[in-house]
Design a protein around this motif. Structure first.
Motif, short mmCIF file in Angstrom:
data_model
loop_
_atom_site.label_atom_id
_atom_site.label_comp_id
_atom_site.label_asym_id
_atom_site.label_seq_id
_atom_site.Cartn_x
_atom_site.Cartn_y
_atom_site.Cartn_z
N PRO A 130 0.81 -1.23 0.00
CA PRO A 130 0.00 0.00 0.00
C PRO A 130 0.85 1.28 0.00
O PRO A 130 0.37 2.34 -0.40
CB PRO A 130 -0.81 -0.11 1.30
N GLU A 131 2.10 1.16 0.43
CA GLU A 131 3.02 2.31 0.43
C GLU A 131 3.14 2.91 -0.98
O GLU A 131 3.38 4.10 -1.14
CB GLU A 131 4.38 1.83 0.93
N ASP A 132 2.95 2.08 -2.01
CA ASP A 132 3.14 2.52 -3.39
C ASP A 132 1.91 3.20 -3.98
O ASP A 132 1.92 3.58 -5.15
CB ASP A 132 3.48 1.30 -4.28
N VAL A 521 11.41 -7.85 -1.31
CA VAL A 521 11.27 -6.92 -2.43
C VAL A 521 9.78 -6.63 -2.65
O VAL A 521 9.24 -6.92 -3.72
CB VAL A 521 11.92 -7.51 -3.70
N THR A 522 9.14 -6.07 -1.64
CA THR A 522 7.68 -6.02 -1.67
C THR A 522 7.08 -4.65 -2.02
O THR A 522 5.87 -4.48 -1.94
CB THR A 522 7.12 -6.50 -0.31
N ASN A 523 7.90 -3.69 -2.36
CA ASN A 523 7.37 -2.44 -2.95
C ASN A 523 8.45 -1.80 -3.82
O ASN A 523 9.59 -2.29 -3.88
CB ASN A 523 6.81 -1.48 -1.89
N SER A 565 7.88 -6.85 -19.47
CA SER A 565 7.01 -5.70 -19.77
C SER A 565 6.03 -5.39 -18.64
O SER A 565 5.35 -4.36 -18.67
CB SER A 565 6.25 -5.96 -21.08
N CYS A 566 5.95 -6.26 -17.64
CA CYS A 566 5.05 -5.96 -16.51
C CYS A 566 5.60 -4.79 -15.69
O CYS A 566 6.80 -4.52 -15.71
CB CYS A 566 4.95 -7.18 -15.58
N ASP A 567 4.71 -4.14 -14.95
CA ASP A 567 5.21 -3.01 -14.14
C ASP A 567 5.74 -3.50 -12.79
O ASP A 567 5.58 -4.67 -12.42
CB ASP A 567 4.10 -1.95 -13.95
N ILE A 568 6.36 -2.56 -12.06
CA ILE A 568 7.00 -2.95 -10.79
C ILE A 568 5.97 -3.49 -9.80
O ILE A 568 6.26 -4.40 -9.02
CB ILE A 568 7.75 -1.73 -10.18
N THR A 569 4.76 -2.95 -9.84
CA THR A 569 3.73 -3.42 -8.90
C THR A 569 3.51 -4.93 -9.08
O THR A 569 3.38 -5.68 -8.10
CB THR A 569 2.40 -2.68 -9.15
N THR A 570 3.47 -5.38 -10.34
CA THR A 570 3.28 -6.82 -10.59
C THR A 570 4.48 -7.61 -10.04
O THR A 570 4.30 -8.64 -9.40
CB THR A 570 3.16 -7.08 -12.12
N HIS A 571 5.67 -7.09 -10.27
CA HIS A 571 6.88 -7.80 -9.78
C HIS A 571 6.86 -7.89 -8.25
O HIS A 571 7.12 -8.95 -7.68
CB HIS A 571 8.15 -7.05 -10.19
N THR A 572 6.56 -6.76 -7.61
CA THR A 572 6.64 -6.76 -6.14
C THR A 572 5.51 -7.61 -5.55
O THR A 572 5.67 -8.21 -4.49
CB THR A 572 6.60 -5.33 -5.57
N HIS A 573 4.40 -7.66 -6.26
CA HIS A 573 3.30 -8.50 -5.79
C HIS A 573 3.72 -9.97 -5.83
O HIS A 573 3.51 -10.73 -4.88
CB HIS A 573 2.06 -8.27 -6.67
#
Ligand code: F6P
Length: 616
Positions: A130-132, A521-523, A565-573
């Motif tokens: 949620p920080e992001d 690596v969660t956000n 090509s995914c965004d960082i949110t997908t990676h951190t999720h």
């Protein structure tokens, strides 16, 4: 420090004072932490960034205190909101709760509210995603402030980086008729994070620039030096946040209710008192080191560390325990906190969270039922209290623990025993004086007897003794507006527990030099930090490091079409369900081995520092 690692903001730099903390003994670790904490109070010198005691910082603190004073004097339809992510949000809760309590004691309505990204569960566990979310920040602020006509909003982001807080500040700037925004952080303004945020036209940096141009917005951003463990803003960042909030709100409270106007001098004195708290605490270096060693041995041997606390010190222990998961990639069972009175004592917005599962069972009774039966001598239990708490209850719990295991320790705060000195400062009717004297004498005597019994049950006891003057009146002092005793105890407890959990994880081998290698690596902030760390330790270019990180997150040997090509949110999720991703990526980068081989290398060498050192 300005020239050291120039591309990094102060809050992300590594601290030259701790570059070999990973090889230090428990006592040296504590000494290094002391030197780092002292940096918080260093004075500004020419050409460096502003510091806690810089004129401009003190002036801004005084101005913000005056804004808070106005709200306290005329609280109708008004609110002071403290908000942040992770430790910053936890401190917002702690301070809002304490100052509301003080208002109630003065028969005033509470005016303080807190917001933590991820809601109340984030007070007790790691909720980094949620920080992001800047929109979530904005919406949660709007909700808390519904119907209010005047709001002093204090957003806390140690690194001037959290999108959640940026969203809130942007909203305040758009509605200046209601909101006065204040930002607390520990980087110079130009180092605020300048990275695009999902669904936003602004960055944290652009929000800071707008605040600087705005007459009705306040920026409190002294540098406090890099953290002892790089980027671990729960440490100095958290302590300095606590100090700043207390300085501002105490001054406001004193001005509103004790006819003590806000002055810069008063603010400087209050900061100085916190510096003394740091010194008094670390003067017990040996006792702190004994706790670090005990906790370190437990973690090394696969055991756990349990904090059993009373009152607000227990809240700090819950905070410290919850931070170990994102900071060190620890399991939630490794370090746990419990509070006497459970949720009734904690008094959070959402009430009891026990239905969320065993990790959210936080009362001493939960400890007795769920944990104690499983504990052995390889685990460590630490009792945390003050002489104002129910020491009889502490003794009872100590006895229950000792029936099961020996590795019990105590950490408590008390007066230096000179009760008469304290009483001489109070001018009251003589018979009342005598009555108070006798009751205090009796309670001090009873305390010493009980304490003696507790000491006999414990392997080590860390006792921090504070000047007697205010001590016997600790209950009353909870309402005092200057530096109150609970403020000292809390800061001191925070420093000790940070030292215990950080030191124990260092001894467990979770740190390389002064970097957390096994960081979650969660956000997006942690994703960027992880990539930077890989670059630094492997010497490989950024894109290659990011590729290795992604492979470790997705557990694939090759990155297939859609992953990059995914965004960082997908990676951190995705990374939320994975462990040891950064160590695995590093092993791959250093050896050129496959991910499977890297994971098996790490399994054979569970001490991450040794696994990495062997390859370097
Ligand atoms: O994302 C994790 C974290 O680094 C926590 O450890 C920290 O308390 C929180 O973010 C908030 O950081 P900041 O105060 O810099 O926004």
């Amino acid at each position: 420090m300005g020239d050291y690692e120039p591309s990094l903001p102060v809050s992300e730099k590594s601290n030259p004072l701790t570059c070999d903390i990973d090889r230090a003994s428990a006592e040296s670790i504590v000494k290094m932490l002391h030197r780092c904490d002292v940096q918080m109070f260093q004075e500004e010198s020419e050409g460096t960034y502003q510091r806690l005691l810089s004129d401009q910082v003190v002036k801004t603190l005084a101005e913000v205190a005056k804004r808070a004073e106005l709200i306290l004097k005329d609280p109708q339809d008004s609110l002071v909101v403290l908000s942040g992510c992770g430790t910053s949000g936890r401190l917002a809760f702690l301070i809002a709760a304490r100052f509301n309590r003080a208002l109630r004691q003065l028969k005033q309505n509470p005016v303080y509210s807190y917001i933590i990204a991820g809601g109340d569960r984030a007070l007790l566990s790691s909720q980094e995603a949620p920080e992001d979310d800047p929109k979530l920040g904005m919406l949660s602020l709007k909700k808390v402030c519904e119907g209010k006509k005047r709001v002093l909003f204090v957003g806390i982001s140690c690194g001037l980086s959290a999108p959640f807080v940026a969203g809130q500040l942007d909203f305040c700037l758009q509605h200046p008729e209601v909101y006065t925004p204040v930002l607390i952080g520990f980087n110079p303004a130009h180092q605020a994070r300048d990275e695009a945020m999902p669904g936003c036209t602004f960055t944290f940096h652009s929000v800071v620039q707008r605040m600087q141009e705005h007459a009705n917005a306040f920026l409190i951003n002294p540098a406090v030096g890099p953290e002892a463990i790089s980027g671990s803003s729960r440490m100095k960042g958290g302590s300095a946040t606590k100090i700043l909030l207390e300085v501002v709100l105490s001054a406001a409270q004193a001005a509103a209710f004790s006819r003590t106007p806000v002055t810069c001098n008063g603010i400087v004195q209050h900061i100085g008192a916190h510096k003394r708290t740091v010194d008094v605490t670390y003067s017990e270096c040996e006792g702190i080191a004994a706790l670090v060693e005990a906790a370190g041995r437990s973690l090394q041997g696969g055991g756990c560390v349990c904090y059993l606390g009373w009152g607000s010190l227990a809240v700090l222990s819950l905070m410290d325990a919850s931070e170990c998961n994102p900071t060190f990639g620890a399991d939630y069972e490794d370090v746990r906190g419990f509070i006497s009175g459970g949720y009734a004592e904690l008094n959070i917005n959402e009430g009891s969270l026990t239905s969320l599962g065993p990790d959210f069972c936080i009362a001493h009774e939960d400890f007795l039922h769920l944990l104690l039966p499983r504990l052995t001598d390889k685990d460590t239990v630490l009792l945390i209290y003050t002489h104002c708490d129910d020491v009889g209850d502490v003794l009872k719990l100590a006895r229950r623990v000792r029936e099961k295991m020996v590795n019990l320790h105590a950490f408590y705060h008390q007066a230096d025993g000179d009760t008469s000195a304290a009483l001489q400062q109070v001018s009251i009717h003589q018979s009342l004086f005598l009555y108070i004297y006798v009751s205090i004498y009796r309670s001090v005597y009873v305390f010493f007897l009980l304490q003696d019994d507790i000491n006999k049950l414990c392997l080590s006891t860390l006792n921090i003794t504070w000047p007697a003057a205010a001590m016997p009146f600790c209950r009353q002092n909870r309402t005092l507006s200057s530096v109150s005793v609970p403020q000292q105890w809390e800061l001191s407890t925070k420093l000790v527990l940070n030292a215990v959990s950080t030191g124990a994880h260092i001894l467990k081998g979770k740190i390389y030099q002064n970097h957390m290698i096994d960081v979650q690596v969660t956000n997006s902030k942690l994703y960027r930090r992880a990539t930077r760390l890989l670059q630094r330790l492997s010497g490989r270019p950024g894109p290659q490091c990011e590729e290795a990180l992604l492979k470790a997150i997705y557990q694939v040997e090759e990155l297939t079409g859609d992953i990059p090509s995914c965004d960082i949110t997908t990676h951190t999720h995705k990374a939320r369900s994975r462990t040891k991703v950064v160590p695995a990526a590093l092993v791959c980068l250093l050896t050129g081995c496959s991910l499977v081989e890297a994971e098996s290398h790490l399994k054979q060498r569970p001490i991450i520092r040794e696994a990495v050192e062997e390859l370097l």
